[in-house]
Write an enzyme that holds these catalytic residues in place. Structure first.
Site, PDB file in Angstrom:
ATOM      1  N   ASP A  93     -45.725 -17.353  -6.293  1.00  0.00           N
ATOM      2  CA  ASP A  93     -45.621 -15.935  -5.595  1.00  0.00           C
ATOM      3  C   ASP A  93     -45.595 -15.975  -4.068  1.00  0.00           C
ATOM      4  OD1 ASP A  93     -45.598 -15.166  -8.121  1.00  0.00           O
ATOM      5  OD2 ASP A  93     -47.996 -14.829  -8.172  1.00  0.00           O
TER       6      ASP A  93
HETATM    7  N1  URA Z   1     -49.426 -18.540 -11.364  1.00  0.00           N
HETATM    8  C1  URA Z   1     -49.629 -17.343 -10.545  1.00  0.00           C
HETATM    9  O1  URA Z   1     -49.914 -16.229 -10.747  1.00  0.00           O
HETATM   10  N2  URA Z   1     -48.737 -17.314  -9.329  1.00  0.00           N
HETATM   11  C2  URA Z   1     -48.027 -18.393  -8.733  1.00  0.00           C
HETATM   12  O2  URA Z   1     -47.527 -18.130  -7.693  1.00  0.00           O
HETATM   13  C3  URA Z   1     -48.022 -19.581  -9.682  1.00  0.00           C
HETATM   14  C4  URA Z   1     -48.746 -19.489 -10.833  1.00  0.00           C
END
Ligand code: URA
Length: 243
Positions: free
Chosen positions: A102
């Site tokens: 993310d």
């Molecule tokens: N889980 C998440 O919520 N975000 C990420 O970026 C990776 C794993």
């Protein structure tokens, strides 16, 4: 391929070092010194030497990057991407991120132009391990830990068993073998908590290099490439024997 680009792709030189070595007459192509860094060579057929030592051609490039917050793990986007963090000569060799993080997640991102390998690493069939350091708004209990390990409902999908180590009252190390969209955040909200910090610390047994500051990168070492490709190569040679 340009001679200087070839030298950069080995991971041992920057573009300007490669240019300087050529102009100083320290690089040979098939035993002839070549002072022009822009000359075209065939990396599969030509023998390139620096200071008399043969330079092995790396067909593929593998990079470790410490993704900072605010950068998107894609090749193109309206916002800054992980590719934008690389020098221009590495932005045009078809690198793409192995898996998504993310925008506000930090940490280890592997980039490669080895398409078949990245397909293997990202396939849910192969259960590649990804470890995250997670900090939470509320304390994590032993029963939260057990629930997360067993699997929780993240909107109609029950997560696969995983490993959860409680590190502090509000901190855990979580190792997943799958990668659903926003998985860690959704898992923590399934146990009525909230992620306040998320960092990927390892991927496919490759650990984030603690000396890499946020936003910086390096080539994987030979040993790391061997670890990253080991299972893929084993599967490939098994399939070749069968076929
Ligand atoms: N889980 C998440 O919520 N975000 C990420 O970026 C990776 C794993």
């Amino acid at each position: 391929m340009r001679l200087d680009k070839f030298l950069v792709s080995t991971g041992s030189y920057t573009r300007s070092e490669a240019g300087k070595l050529c102009r100083a007459g320290k690089v040979s192509v098939n035993a002839d010194f070549q002072k022009d860094p822009s000359v075209k060579i065939d990396p599969e057929a030509d023998e390139i030497c620096v200071l008399g030592k043969v330079v092995e051609y790396r067909k593929y490039t593998y990079i470790m990057l410490n993704k900072p917050e605010g950068v998107v793990s894609a090749t193109e986007d309206g916002d800054k991407t992980v590719i934008d963090l690389l020098p221009t000569e590495l932005q045009r060799i078809g690198l793409f991120p192995c898996g998504r993080l993310d925008k506000n997640t930090h940490g280890l991102m592997i980039l490669t132009n080895h398409g078949e390998l990245s397909h293997y690493l990202l396939s849910p069939k192969h259960h590649v391990k990804k470890k995250y350091k997670v900090e939470t708004k509320f304390p994590l209990s032993e029963s939260d830990r057990q629930a997360l390990e067993r699997g929780v409902d993240i909107g109609g999908y029950i997560t696969a068993p995983c490993t959860v180590e409680l590190v502090g009252e509000r901190e855990a190390g979580i190792t997943l073998t799958e990668g659903k969209y926003h998985q860690i955040k959704l898992m923590l909200s399934a146990v009525h908590n909230q992620v306040t910090y998320l960092q990927r610390v390892s991927f496919a047994e490759i650990e984030l290099d603690g000396t890499l500051s946020e936003g910086s990168w390096r080539f994987l070492t030979e040993n790391e490439v061997e670890i990253l490709t080991r299972d893929f190569n084993l599967l490939k040679s098994k399939n070749n024997k069968k076929g």
